[in-house]
Write an enzyme that holds these catalytic residues in place. Structure first.
Site, short mmCIF file in Angstrom:
data_model
loop_
_atom_site.label_atom_id
_atom_site.label_comp_id
_atom_site.label_asym_id
_atom_site.label_seq_id
_atom_site.Cartn_x
_atom_site.Cartn_y
_atom_site.Cartn_z
N HIS A 1 120.20 -75.60 45.10
CA HIS A 1 120.90 -74.74 44.20
C HIS A 1 122.19 -74.25 44.04
CE1 HIS A 1 121.44 -72.62 40.29
NE2 HIS A 1 120.32 -72.33 40.10
N GLU B 1 120.85 -71.06 36.22
CA GLU B 1 121.92 -71.97 35.87
C GLU B 1 122.61 -71.53 34.39
OE1 GLU B 1 121.04 -75.48 36.41
OE2 GLU B 1 121.19 -76.86 35.59
N ARG C 1 126.80 -70.82 33.59
CA ARG C 1 126.89 -71.84 33.47
C ARG C 1 126.51 -72.28 32.12
NH1 ARG C 1 125.81 -75.46 37.63
NH2 ARG C 1 124.01 -73.60 38.48
N ARG D 1 123.03 -80.48 39.68
CA ARG D 1 122.71 -79.70 40.55
C ARG D 1 122.71 -80.00 42.28
NH1 ARG D 1 117.65 -76.25 39.02
NH2 ARG D 1 118.09 -74.22 38.28
N HIS E 1 116.04 -74.79 47.22
CA HIS E 1 115.61 -74.67 45.40
C HIS E 1 114.41 -74.92 45.01
CE1 HIS E 1 115.66 -72.56 42.04
NE2 HIS E 1 116.17 -73.32 41.15
N HIS E 2 114.30 -76.33 45.40
CA HIS E 2 113.05 -76.93 44.29
C HIS E 2 113.00 -78.45 45.91
CE1 HIS E 2 110.88 -77.99 41.92
NE2 HIS E 2 110.87 -79.19 42.20
N ARG F 1 115.96 -82.54 40.62
CA ARG F 1 115.35 -82.04 39.53
C ARG F 1 116.16 -81.57 38.34
NH1 ARG F 1 114.06 -77.33 37.47
NH2 ARG F 1 114.07 -76.33 39.86
#
Ligand code: ADP
Length: 449
Positions: A243, A256, A259, A280, A382-383, A422
């Site tokens: 992220h 996010e 932004r 990302r 992050h993911h 993602r």
């Protein structure tokens, strides 16, 4: 005497709780097993929103969107290696999933923009409070109201099978009970990702070795191991997402949506260096390429007022503030004239509707209301995009390419929906839609057995 139930759900994040609600609504007896002492998993930390197309909240706000555009954005963001059939399920059910959550009492009426989306489709509670905690709470309340049997401090260490490709239950290690077996007709694996397990992350992506993570402590991947030991195949494990805007000072992820609601990214020279609402992977790489391998998320008071989540960051003292752009630049040790020029140029782009430097498509507001703010940000793990291989009914596919009877999976533990990257807002969408499907399908399977 062994316990029996219709459906066992492993994990109490968004996917697990959505599955619990839908399995109960389909008439199944349900036990949810959660290894951590608190429910909600990583879902409760999700800060952005839930992507959905052709929804009632969008219509109310006059936003024109198409499910097909959500499919296209998701495929493009995932570098086109997503399983297109799963992406269709995600987008085509997304509006129904918003209605379903709303009927359970969730407020999904605010709609903003997240990276990689060509339309505003990130649904979140009015005022921009954290979507994950809100959705997790609504699902928890619904699962409790439906009398799902939810057990915390209860880790599933094995999925039991009959040796002929059908699951028969789970072996549980309770923190206070020792080991015990629950026999079940169907099992839903909803154990989330492994971003908090840096050894494992680094095995798939060496660049991320030693990185901090935005995740809850339970995101270690042991649920993924339980599924593969029971025969599940995996896809895309090598794709791990950083992220771009984690606060190294506060140890928290900055959503996010900051932004999306208008903030820009500037480097230590006071210059923009990327389209802030790109995907990302690209935003993270751009930040790491700057001096100091971090950047500043810069916004004004109008952005702050548009998103209540920002108040939390202020309380955490990660937000630098200046009454003027110059005062802020001085505090950050940044050349003030350069930062003033950057903001002036950007505001010009907002007015003309065209970002001539980085082609940022959505610039919702000028940065012109004092005070001005900046948060130092750097990428963090992050993911995890990859995971258990599923079909469009959330049925788990085995290493031999057959369906494992009675085994379902949903949410971050699965792979294929997000491809190589993602999009922000697609995790909540994924867990609600595939969680619902997994619960309903598992209940149906249990009934037929
Ligand atoms: P998703 O977003 O896919 O729902 P979450 O991270 O929100 O994923 O939730 C997954 C949950 O599963 C977490 O609360 C995690 O602690 C739990 N979990 C992970 N592995 C196990 C396991 N082996 N047994 C029980 N619970 C598990």
């Amino acid at each position: 005497p062994r316990e029996t139930t219709d459906v066992v759900i492993i994990g109490s994040g968004g996917a697990g709780l959505a599955a619990a609600v839908s399995a109960r609504d389909a008439g199944a007896k349900v036990v949810v097993l959660e290894k951590e002492p608190v429910p909600g998993g990583n879902t409760k930390l999700a800060a952005g929103g839930m992507n959905a197309a052709e929804t009632k909240p969008q219509a109310k706000l006059g936003i024109v969107d198409k499910k097909q555009i959500m499919i296209d954005d998701t495929m493009k963001g995932g570098r086109n290696i997503n399983n297109p059939e799963l992406v269709k399920v995600l987008a085509n059910n997304s509006s129904d999933s918003i209605d379903w959550l709303t009927a359970l009492g969730a407020d999904m009426n605010d709609v903003g923009r997240m990276g990689g989306a060509s339309v505003n489709r990130s649904h979140r509670p009015t005022g921009g409070a954290g979507v994950g905690a809100h959705v997790a709470q609504a699902l928890w309340d619904a699962a409790v109201a439906r009398e799902a049997d939810i057990r915390l401090n209860s880790r599933v260490v094995r999925i039991l099978e009959d040796g002929a490709g059908q699951v028969t239950g789970v072996l549980v290690q309770g923190a206070y009970t020792g080991y015990y077996v629950i026999k079940a007709d169907a099992v839903v694996v909803a154990t989330g990702g492994f971003a908090k397990n840096n050894d494992r992350v680094a095995k798939y992506d060496a660049k991320l070795k030693g990185f901090k993570a935005t995740n809850h402590p339970g995101a270690t991947g042991d649920g993924l191991d339980v599924a593969t030991q029971a025969g599940a195949d995996t896809v895309d494990l090598e794709y791990v997402q950083a992220h771009p805007t984690y606060s190294p000072v506060g140890g928290v992820m900055v959503t996010e949506a900051v932004r999306g609601n208008g903030a820009i990214l500037v480097n230590r020279e006071g210059k923009r260096f990327v389209n802030e609402i790109t995907t990302r992977d690209k935003a993270s790489a751009a930040i790491l390429a700057q001096k100091g391998e971090s950047a500043y998320l810069l916004f004004d008071d109008s952005v702050r007022k548009s998103l209540s989540k920002i108040e939390g960051y202020v309380h955490l003292k990660i937000v630098n503030e200046g009454k003027t752009v110059k005062e802020l630049a001085d505090k950050l040790g940044m050349p003030a004239a350069e930062l003033e020029k950057t903001i002036g140029t950007y505001n010009g782009f907002v007015k003309s509707g065209k970002d001539e430097q980085f082609e940022r498509a959505d610039m919702p507001r000028e940065l012109a209301s004092a005070p001005y703010y900046a948060i130092e940000v750097a990428p963090a793990v992050h993911h995890t995009m990859g995971g258990v291989k599923i079909d469009t009914k959330a049925e788990v596919v085995s290493k031999e390419g057959k369906l494992i009877k009675g085994m379902y999976a949903a949410g971050e533990v699965t792979g294929g929906v997000h491809g190589a990257n993602r999009l922000g807002g697609n995790a909540i969408s994924d867990i609600v839609t595939f969680g619902r499907i997994a619960g309903a399908e598992a209940a149906k399977f249990a009934k037929d057995n």
